[in-house]
Design an enzyme around this catalytic site. Structure first.
Site, mmCIF file in Angstrom:
data_model
loop_
_atom_site.group_PDB
_atom_site.id
_atom_site.type_symbol
_atom_site.label_atom_id
_atom_site.label_comp_id
_atom_site.label_asym_id
_atom_site.label_seq_id
_atom_site.Cartn_x
_atom_site.Cartn_y
_atom_site.Cartn_z
ATOM 1 N N LYS A 193 0.844 -1.206 0.000
ATOM 2 C CA LYS A 193 0.000 0.000 0.000
ATOM 3 C C LYS A 193 0.872 1.248 0.000
ATOM 4 C CE LYS A 193 -1.680 1.656 4.029
ATOM 5 N NZ LYS A 193 -1.370 3.065 4.324
ATOM 6 N N ASN A 194 1.895 1.264 0.875
ATOM 7 C CA ASN A 194 2.682 2.488 1.041
ATOM 8 C C ASN A 194 3.704 2.700 -0.063
ATOM 9 O OD1 ASN A 194 1.129 3.081 3.208
ATOM 10 N ND2 ASN A 194 2.591 2.377 4.737
ATOM 11 N N CYS B 103 -4.767 12.530 12.428
ATOM 12 C CA CYS B 103 -5.637 11.357 12.340
ATOM 13 C C CYS B 103 -5.584 10.679 13.706
ATOM 14 C CB CYS B 103 -5.162 10.425 11.239
ATOM 15 S SG CYS B 103 -3.564 9.742 11.594
ATOM 16 N N ARG C 78 0.542 14.408 12.917
ATOM 17 C CA ARG C 78 1.013 14.213 11.533
ATOM 18 C C ARG C 78 1.341 15.544 10.832
ATOM 19 N NH1 ARG C 78 -1.124 9.036 9.753
ATOM 20 N NH2 ARG C 78 0.744 8.865 8.488
ATOM 21 N N ASP D 177 4.049 0.089 12.063
ATOM 22 C CA ASP D 177 2.802 -0.418 11.478
ATOM 23 C C ASP D 177 2.523 -1.862 11.879
ATOM 24 O OD1 ASP D 177 3.197 1.358 8.310
ATOM 25 O OD2 ASP D 177 2.592 2.017 10.308
ATOM 26 N N ARG E 145 -9.064 0.253 3.984
ATOM 27 C CA ARG E 145 -8.130 1.255 3.450
ATOM 28 C C ARG E 145 -6.788 0.592 3.145
ATOM 29 N NH1 ARG E 145 -7.786 6.903 6.461
ATOM 30 N NH2 ARG E 145 -6.198 6.970 4.843
HETATM 31 C C1 EPZ Z 1 4.360 6.749 6.432
HETATM 32 O O1 EPZ Z 1 3.632 7.810 7.035
HETATM 33 C C2 EPZ Z 1 3.361 5.616 6.247
HETATM 34 N N1 EPZ Z 1 2.283 6.056 5.372
HETATM 35 C C3 EPZ Z 1 2.802 5.196 7.606
HETATM 36 O O2 EPZ Z 1 1.925 4.083 7.384
HETATM 37 C C4 EPZ Z 1 3.959 4.756 8.493
HETATM 38 O O3 EPZ Z 1 3.453 4.411 9.770
HETATM 39 C C5 EPZ Z 1 4.971 5.897 8.622
HETATM 40 O O4 EPZ Z 1 5.416 6.297 7.299
HETATM 41 C C6 EPZ Z 1 6.189 5.502 9.441
HETATM 42 O O5 EPZ Z 1 6.784 4.382 8.871
HETATM 43 C C7 EPZ Z 1 2.497 6.097 4.026
HETATM 44 O O6 EPZ Z 1 3.563 5.793 3.536
HETATM 45 C C8 EPZ Z 1 1.326 6.518 3.181
HETATM 46 P P1 EPZ Z 1 6.549 9.889 8.818
HETATM 47 P P2 EPZ Z 1 4.310 9.290 7.158
HETATM 48 O O7 EPZ Z 1 6.567 11.164 8.057
HETATM 49 O O8 EPZ Z 1 5.155 9.546 5.976
HETATM 50 C C9 EPZ Z 1 6.567 13.113 12.230
HETATM 51 C C10 EPZ Z 1 0.000 2.792 7.698
HETATM 52 O O9 EPZ Z 1 -0.577 2.312 8.689
HETATM 53 N N2 EPZ Z 1 6.655 14.097 11.142
HETATM 54 O O10 EPZ Z 1 7.712 8.964 8.723
HETATM 55 O O11 EPZ Z 1 3.252 10.236 7.486
HETATM 56 C C11 EPZ Z 1 5.203 12.422 12.253
HETATM 57 O O12 EPZ Z 1 4.269 13.200 12.953
HETATM 58 C C12 EPZ Z 1 0.542 4.208 7.753
HETATM 59 O O13 EPZ Z 1 0.174 2.187 6.599
HETATM 60 C C13 EPZ Z 1 6.888 15.438 11.466
HETATM 61 O O14 EPZ Z 1 6.998 15.788 12.640
HETATM 62 O O15 EPZ Z 1 5.240 9.052 8.440
HETATM 63 C C14 EPZ Z 1 5.490 11.117 12.948
HETATM 64 O O16 EPZ Z 1 5.457 11.305 14.344
HETATM 65 C C15 EPZ Z 1 0.322 4.859 9.110
HETATM 66 N N3 EPZ Z 1 6.957 16.365 10.475
HETATM 67 C C16 EPZ Z 1 6.935 10.804 12.499
HETATM 68 O O17 EPZ Z 1 7.473 12.038 11.990
HETATM 69 C C17 EPZ Z 1 6.827 16.013 9.141
HETATM 70 O O18 EPZ Z 1 6.924 16.897 8.271
HETATM 71 C C18 EPZ Z 1 7.023 9.765 11.403
HETATM 72 O O19 EPZ Z 1 6.215 10.238 10.344
HETATM 73 C C19 EPZ Z 1 6.596 14.652 8.839
HETATM 74 C C20 EPZ Z 1 6.513 13.717 9.843
#
Ligand code: EPZ
Length: 457
Positions: free
Chosen positions: A44-45, A138, A143, A331, A423
């Site tokens: 998915k990702n 969410c 996020r 995840d 989803r």
């Molecule tokens: C991706 O989300 C995945 N989603 C998530 O999968 C996954 O849990 C996550 O990476 C971590 O591996 C997709 O790829 C569509 P991050 P993403 O940016 O990119 C903080 C699932 O269940 N952060 O690595 O949103 C954020 O708040 C989903 O399949 C900032 O602070 O994750 C979080 O605490 C859920 N500022 C941490 O970093 C930013 O600009 C990790 O987020 C971006 C992120």
């Protein structure tokens, strides 16, 4: 080959659309061992971000091994509203962004699908302007997108956020984004992907320091390289992108979903079953395999792309800390908590990636688990057996964790929140049925379950 155009009125074939999914429930009679082979779908990702990357190319892109998910349908609808042609042909999508002209993504779709925000890099790189609604928080956390925004600004974009919209455009008479050296405060998957896409068409070299190393980031890089992008270092903390003028069409197959595979490994482990999973990429699952073996679950590599999980005599307790790849994946944290709920002894789970991703604990406690939460740490005291009850999924992976727990719980478990499940899992209930699980999708009325209100924690 006759395909199916994805547009704002289309909906997923053979699974429920979100509203129906919301009024449906899964009913599971636990204690049934599983057997046989389960086919793992495309990731998915990877699919979501590679669909966004197809905006970088003005020609046909064929993406194969795309899972049938509500989120994929929704991303297709986002692209369609931008003037892109998206056609589903069996397990492939054919995307053509030749006539892609609108830089304004639809508010109601983007706010439902965080991954669509990652398209801002591709839109800006192609059109020099982008108006992207903020994805918003969410169930699992706030996020924010500050790392995405700061990176685009470093590449010469003007970015203002007002009324929930991220408005970005190139400075003055700049025709392209400019290559830049960008340090990410944290190895954000989405920020790495947004900036990598933007950099493929930028003028000059971009270096992403402290970049995310997830397999889906590597998959995105390989997809862009197949369109002619010049990217080195994907999978390490330093990714270097040499911008090019234009990208060309490609035919690309995405990697198997390591999170779906991890979820099925938990399902096999918790039911004391022997099942085969393929296709998988074993090294994408090393942290999950290592922790499962540590708690006593036998796991064997049957072939280059096939794993076998077998019954354990005892499931031992352990401690888990979720971390960016190659650490233990956040995840898979929720389904692993279900397994540890029936381990022998006390386990500790420290969720370091998201600030609110332990809400499934209170629902697992309704099934007889003994889990206490303190901040981002779950203290799991193993119990001999879970017992079925009506429970609710609060997010995608929480819902999956309740399915895993329901497979082992004695009696009937009824799970609400299937719009979350649909989803991110490609027909999870059908795949479990084929493995012998007593699981079926019913309307709430047919199930006749009364759901207690969600507890806040
Ligand atoms: C991706 O989300 C995945 N989603 C998530 O999968 C996954 O849990 C996550 O990476 C971590 O591996 C997709 O790829 C569509 P991050 P993403 O940016 O990119 C903080 C699932 O269940 N952060 O690595 O949103 C954020 O708040 C989903 O399949 C900032 O602070 O994750 C979080 O605490 C859920 N500022 C941490 O970093 C930013 O600009 C990790 O987020 C971006 C992120």
């Amino acid at each position: 080959m006759e395909g199916r155009l994805i547009n704002s009125s289309s909906s997923l074939p053979d699974t429920k659309s979100a509203p129906e999914a919301d009024s449906s429930v899964l009913q599971i009679w636990g204690g049934q061992p599983l057997r046989g082979h389960v086919k793992i779908s495309g990731a998915k990702n990877s699919a979501l971000v590679i669909m966004a990357a197809a905006l970088l190319c003005p020609e046909d892109c064929r993406i194969r091994n795309v899972p049938l998910l509500a989120d994929v349908e929704r991303m297709g609808q986002v692209l369609t509203t931008l003037g892109v042609r998206v056609e589903r042909q069996d397990d492939a999508l054919v995307i053509n962004a030749k006539d892609f002209s609108t830089s304004k993504a639809p508010y109601e779709l983007v706010t439902q699908l965080r991954a669509s925000f990652f398209a801002i890099g591709a839109i800006l790189a192609r059109l020099g302007i982008a108006q992207m609604p903020l994805p918003g928080g969410c169930a699992i956390g706030a996020r924010p997108v500050d790392l995405h925004v700061r990176g685009l600004q470093a590449m010469g974009a003007e970015v203002q956020i007002e009324h929930g919209i991220c408005n970005a455009h190139l400075h003055g008479n700049n025709r392209r984004l400019q290559g830049a050296k960008i340090y990410l405060d944290s190895p954000s998957v989405g920020a790495t992907e947004t900036l990598m896409m933007a950099a493929t068409l930028a003028d000059g070299e971009t270096v992403l320091e402290n970049a995310a190393r997830e397999p889906e980031v590597v998959d995105l890089a390989n997809f862009c390289i197949s369109m002619g992008a010049k990217i080195q270092g994907a999978g390490t903390s330093t990714i270097t992108i040499q911008g090019v003028e234009k990208l060309h069409s490609t035919d690309y197959s995405i990697i198997p979903d390591r999170i779906e595979a991890g979820t099925f490994l938990m399902a096999g482990a918790i039911t004391g079953s022997e099942i085969l999973l393929s296709p998988v990429v074993p090294e994408h699952l090393f942290p999950v395999i290592a922790k499962l073996r540590e708690v006593g679950i036998p796991i064997f590599q049957e072939a280059a792309d096939c794993l076998r999980v077998a019954p354990a005599s005892v499931i031992k307790a352990t401690n888990i800390e979720t971390l960016p790849h190659p650490g233990f994946p956040t995840d898979v944290q929720a389904p692993f908590m279900s397994l540890l709920a029936i381990a022998e002894g006390d386990s500790l789970i420290n969720e370091t990636v998201f600030e609110n991703r332990l809400r499934h604990a209170s629902e697992l406690n309704r099934l007889g688990a003994d889990i206490r939460i303190k901040g981002n740490v779950a203290f799991v005291r193993g119990v001999p057996m879970l017992s079925g009850a009506p429970v609710r999924g609060t997010d995608l992976r929480a819902a999956a964790a309740l399915v895993v727990a329901g497979l082992a719980a004695s009696g009937k478990t009824t799970i609400k929140g299937l719009s979350f499940l649909d989803r991110g899992y490609d027909r999870l209930d059908l795949k479990l049925q084929q493995l012998g699980a007593k699981i079926q999708r019913l309307s709430e009325a047919e199930a006749g379950a009364d759901f207690a209100p969600l507890s806040e924690n």
